[in-house]
Design a protein around this motif. Structure first.
Motif, PDB file in Angstrom:
ATOM      1  N   LEU A 214      23.510  27.729 -41.998  1.00  0.00           N
ATOM      2  CA  LEU A 214      22.476  26.936 -42.667  1.00  0.00           C
ATOM      3  C   LEU A 214      21.959  27.668 -43.895  1.00  0.00           C
ATOM      4  CD1 LEU A 214      20.207  24.681 -42.759  1.00  0.00           C
ATOM      5  CD2 LEU A 214      18.846  26.306 -41.420  1.00  0.00           C
ATOM      6  N   PHE A 215      21.574  28.926 -43.739  1.00  0.00           N
ATOM      7  CA  PHE A 215      21.006  29.691 -44.852  1.00  0.00           C
ATOM      8  C   PHE A 215      21.995  29.803 -46.006  1.00  0.00           C
ATOM      9  CE2 PHE A 215      18.088  32.244 -41.791  1.00  0.00           C
ATOM     10  CZ  PHE A 215      17.188  31.194 -41.777  1.00  0.00           C
ATOM     11  N   PHE A 216      23.264  30.039 -45.665  1.00  0.00           N
ATOM     12  CA  PHE A 216      24.282  30.165 -46.715  1.00  0.00           C
ATOM     13  C   PHE A 216      24.397  28.869 -47.515  1.00  0.00           C
ATOM     14  CE2 PHE A 216      28.713  30.099 -48.206  1.00  0.00           C
ATOM     15  CZ  PHE A 216      28.763  31.318 -48.873  1.00  0.00           C
ATOM     16  N   ASN A 217      24.437  27.743 -46.813  1.00  0.00           N
ATOM     17  CA  ASN A 217      24.570  26.454 -47.497  1.00  0.00           C
ATOM     18  C   ASN A 217      23.290  26.055 -48.227  1.00  0.00           C
ATOM     19  OD1 ASN A 217      27.326  25.198 -46.888  1.00  0.00           O
ATOM     20  ND2 ASN A 217      26.677  25.843 -44.854  1.00  0.00           N
ATOM     21  N   MET A 218      22.144  26.413 -47.672  1.00  0.00           N
ATOM     22  CA  MET A 218      20.886  26.146 -48.372  1.00  0.00           C
ATOM     23  C   MET A 218      20.856  26.879 -49.706  1.00  0.00           C
ATOM     24  SD  MET A 218      17.940  26.180 -45.383  1.00  0.00           S
ATOM     25  CE  MET A 218      16.609  25.958 -46.584  1.00  0.00           C
TER      26      MET A 218
ATOM     27  N   ASN B 104      23.433  13.935 -42.007  1.00  0.00           N
ATOM     28  CA  ASN B 104      24.567  13.924 -41.081  1.00  0.00           C
ATOM     29  C   ASN B 104      24.415  14.970 -39.977  1.00  0.00           C
ATOM     30  OD1 ASN B 104      26.964  12.675 -40.302  1.00  0.00           O
ATOM     31  ND2 ASN B 104      28.245  14.180 -41.342  1.00  0.00           N
ATOM     32  N   ASN B 105      23.166  15.403 -39.743  1.00  0.00           N
ATOM     33  CA  ASN B 105      22.878  16.398 -38.709  1.00  0.00           C
ATOM     34  C   ASN B 105      23.754  17.642 -38.861  1.00  0.00           C
ATOM     35  OD1 ASN B 105      21.608  17.478 -36.452  1.00  0.00           O
ATOM     36  ND2 ASN B 105      22.972  16.471 -34.997  1.00  0.00           N
ATOM     37  N   SER B 106      23.989  18.040 -40.099  1.00  0.00           N
ATOM     38  CA  SER B 106      24.900  19.146 -40.378  1.00  0.00           C
ATOM     39  C   SER B 106      24.248  20.155 -41.309  1.00  0.00           C
ATOM     40  CB  SER B 106      26.186  18.623 -41.019  1.00  0.00           C
ATOM     41  OG  SER B 106      26.973  19.675 -41.523  1.00  0.00           O
ATOM     42  N   GLU B 107      24.519  21.443 -41.057  1.00  0.00           N
ATOM     43  CA  GLU B 107      23.976  22.494 -41.921  1.00  0.00           C
ATOM     44  C   GLU B 107      24.675  22.552 -43.274  1.00  0.00           C
ATOM     45  OE1 GLU B 107      26.956  24.626 -39.145  1.00  0.00           O
ATOM     46  OE2 GLU B 107      25.525  22.975 -39.067  1.00  0.00           O
ATOM     47  N   LYS B 108      25.709  21.729 -43.476  1.00  0.00           N
ATOM     48  CA  LYS B 108      26.403  21.691 -44.765  1.00  0.00           C
ATOM     49  C   LYS B 108      25.784  20.703 -45.742  1.00  0.00           C
ATOM     50  CE  LYS B 108      30.961  22.996 -42.954  1.00  0.00           C
ATOM     51  NZ  LYS B 108      32.385  22.592 -42.839  1.00  0.00           N
ATOM     52  N   PHE B 109      25.020  19.749 -45.233  1.00  0.00           N
ATOM     53  CA  PHE B 109      24.481  18.670 -46.063  1.00  0.00           C
ATOM     54  C   PHE B 109      22.981  18.879 -46.243  1.00  0.00           C
ATOM     55  CE2 PHE B 109      28.361  17.161 -44.228  1.00  0.00           C
ATOM     56  CZ  PHE B 109      28.936  16.339 -45.185  1.00  0.00           C
ATOM     57  N   ILE B 110      22.617  19.660 -47.258  1.00  0.00           N
ATOM     58  CA  ILE B 110      21.225  20.046 -47.473  1.00  0.00           C
ATOM     59  C   ILE B 110      20.609  19.193 -48.578  1.00  0.00           C
ATOM     60  CG2 ILE B 110      19.657  21.939 -47.966  1.00  0.00           C
ATOM     61  CD1 ILE B 110      21.374  22.391 -45.476  1.00  0.00           C
ATOM     62  N   LYS B 111      19.499  18.560 -48.258  1.00  0.00           N
ATOM     63  CA  LYS B 111      18.775  17.783 -49.273  1.00  0.00           C
ATOM     64  C   LYS B 111      17.340  18.306 -49.378  1.00  0.00           C
ATOM     65  CE  LYS B 111      17.483  13.097 -50.664  1.00  0.00           C
ATOM     66  NZ  LYS B 111      16.019  13.336 -50.701  1.00  0.00           N
ATOM     67  N   TYR B 112      17.048  18.927 -50.512  1.00  0.00           N
ATOM     68  CA  TYR B 112      15.677  19.334 -50.793  1.00  0.00           C
ATOM     69  C   TYR B 112      14.923  18.099 -51.291  1.00  0.00           C
ATOM     70  CZ  TYR B 112      17.228  24.191 -50.430  1.00  0.00           C
ATOM     71  OH  TYR B 112      17.736  25.395 -49.975  1.00  0.00           O
ATOM     72  N   ASP B 113      13.894  17.722 -50.554  1.00  0.00           N
ATOM     73  CA  ASP B 113      13.211  16.453 -50.848  1.00  0.00           C
ATOM     74  C   ASP B 113      12.256  16.543 -52.025  1.00  0.00           C
ATOM     75  OD1 ASP B 113      14.517  15.390 -48.631  1.00  0.00           O
ATOM     76  OD2 ASP B 113      12.887  15.936 -47.270  1.00  0.00           O
ATOM     77  N   SER B 114      11.802  17.747 -52.339  1.00  0.00           N
ATOM     78  CA  SER B 114      10.796  17.910 -53.388  1.00  0.00           C
ATOM     79  C   SER B 114      11.337  18.835 -54.473  1.00  0.00           C
ATOM     80  CB  SER B 114       9.505  18.498 -52.778  1.00  0.00           C
ATOM     81  OG  SER B 114       8.494  18.591 -53.742  1.00  0.00           O
ATOM     82  N   LEU B 115      11.723  18.234 -55.600  1.00  0.00           N
ATOM     83  CA  LEU B 115      12.325  18.986 -56.697  1.00  0.00           C
ATOM     84  C   LEU B 115      11.428  18.961 -57.933  1.00  0.00           C
ATOM     85  CD1 LEU B 115      16.033  17.726 -56.484  1.00  0.00           C
ATOM     86  CD2 LEU B 115      15.018  19.746 -55.403  1.00  0.00           C
ATOM     87  N   LEU B 116      11.662  19.926 -58.805  1.00  0.00           N
ATOM     88  CA  LEU B 116      10.909  20.020 -60.058  1.00  0.00           C
ATOM     89  C   LEU B 116      11.900  20.243 -61.190  1.00  0.00           C
ATOM     90  CD1 LEU B 116       8.061  20.249 -61.393  1.00  0.00           C
ATOM     91  CD2 LEU B 116       8.255  22.725 -61.063  1.00  0.00           C
TER      92      LEU B 116
ATOM     93  N   LEU C 176      12.757  34.001 -54.097  1.00  0.00           N
ATOM     94  CA  LEU C 176      11.726  34.676 -53.299  1.00  0.00           C
ATOM     95  C   LEU C 176      11.236  33.783 -52.165  1.00  0.00           C
ATOM     96  CD1 LEU C 176       9.645  36.939 -52.800  1.00  0.00           C
ATOM     97  CD2 LEU C 176       8.184  35.850 -54.528  1.00  0.00           C
ATOM     98  N   ASN C 177      10.915  32.545 -52.472  1.00  0.00           N
ATOM     99  CA  ASN C 177      10.390  31.641 -51.452  1.00  0.00           C
ATOM    100  C   ASN C 177      11.430  31.339 -50.370  1.00  0.00           C
ATOM    101  OD1 ASN C 177       7.826  31.392 -52.577  1.00  0.00           O
ATOM    102  ND2 ASN C 177       8.434  29.707 -53.906  1.00  0.00           N
ATOM    103  N   PHE C 178      12.690  31.276 -50.767  1.00  0.00           N
ATOM    104  CA  PHE C 178      13.737  31.034 -49.777  1.00  0.00           C
ATOM    105  C   PHE C 178      13.899  32.238 -48.850  1.00  0.00           C
ATOM    106  CE2 PHE C 178      18.467  30.861 -48.840  1.00  0.00           C
ATOM    107  CZ  PHE C 178      18.305  30.025 -47.759  1.00  0.00           C
TER     108      PHE C 178
END
Length: 242
Positions: free
Chosen positions: A27-31, A57-69, A87-89
């Motif tokens: 998860l962390f790698f894909n995030m 898709n209940n998968s650690e490969k499909f990451i969607k950050y909902d709040s972007l700038l 840093l925040n990650f």
């Protein structure tokens, strides 16, 4: 992204329940790869709140950050925003490792980092120390790829240095096939990144369209200015001739 995949989406806060260490590491790698992708497309992450990060898709490969700038035209400010994301990650990862998502604060971790090292995989402690306490700005995925490459190089070196080198080299070659081991690592790393890029192209297709349109705009605008300049020059030239 298909509707069926959206139906299976989970917030990060829910997805974490009952997950193994390997699943969380993936998860962390894909995030991080996704964060890097967004940075390359002119966006940073407004919130790392686990309730504002969705796994499709209940998968650690499909990451969607909902709040972007959206980033600005100021490269210095953009780099600062990227560093802040890194840093925040890192802080989010430590909070997940230590099971303190609900109440942990960044300043507390920075001032008491050594107390959290027991929760962090030993190979990663120096990386997180560098990010949290020393202001380093290295992407987590880059660190992991370098770590895997170094570990693999060490493994290859161990086989090369055995007394019975011919026998061990042949055994190693049989295990890995005819490919060069180092080339295989680089190839696998490239495949992972290419796969992640294709996934993110799908998830963030609206961003892609805006990014492509902006890129085309930066190419077309100077051409238009040049053409207008040439037309004005020709009009002025022929007006003087007449």
């Amino acid at each position: 992204m298909r509707d069926s995949e959206l139906d299976k989406s989970l917030k990060l806060s829910s997805w974490l329940n009952g997950k193994t260490q390997d699943e969380i590491s993936n998860l962390f790698f894909n995030m991080d790869l996704t964060m890097k992708y967004l940075h390359e497309h002119g966006y940073c992450i407004k919130s790392f709140n686990p309730n504002k990060i969705t796994l499709l898709n209940n998968s650690e490969k499909f990451i969607k950050y909902d709040s972007l700038l959206k980033m600005t035209d100021d490269n210095f400010k953009n780099q600062s925003l990227k560093n802040e994301d890194i840093l925040n990650f890192a802080f989010l990862q430590i909070a997940i490792y230590s099971n303190c998502l609900d109440y942990l604060k960044l300043n507390f971790v920075r001032e008491n980092f050594d107390k959290f090292t027991t929760f962090i995989p030993s190979d990663y402690v120096n990386y997180f120390r560098g990010i949290i306490q020393r202001g380093a700005n290295v992407y987590y995925s880059d660190f992991i790829m370098q770590l895997k490459q170094r570990n693999y190089d060490n493994l290859v070196s161990q086989f090369d240095n055995e007394n019975d080198s011919n026998s061990n080299t042949n055994s190693f070659g049989n295990l890995m096939g005819s490919q060069n081991p180092k080339a295989l690592v680089r190839s696998n790393g490239k495949n992972i990144i290419d796969s992640n890029t294709r996934i993110n192209d799908n998830i963030y297709n609206k961003i892609n369209r805006r990014h492509d349109a902006a890129f085309v705009g930066t190419l077309i605008f100077p051409i238009i200015i040049s053409v207008v300049g040439i037309i004005l020059f020709l009009l002025l030239f022929f007006s003087k001739m007449s």
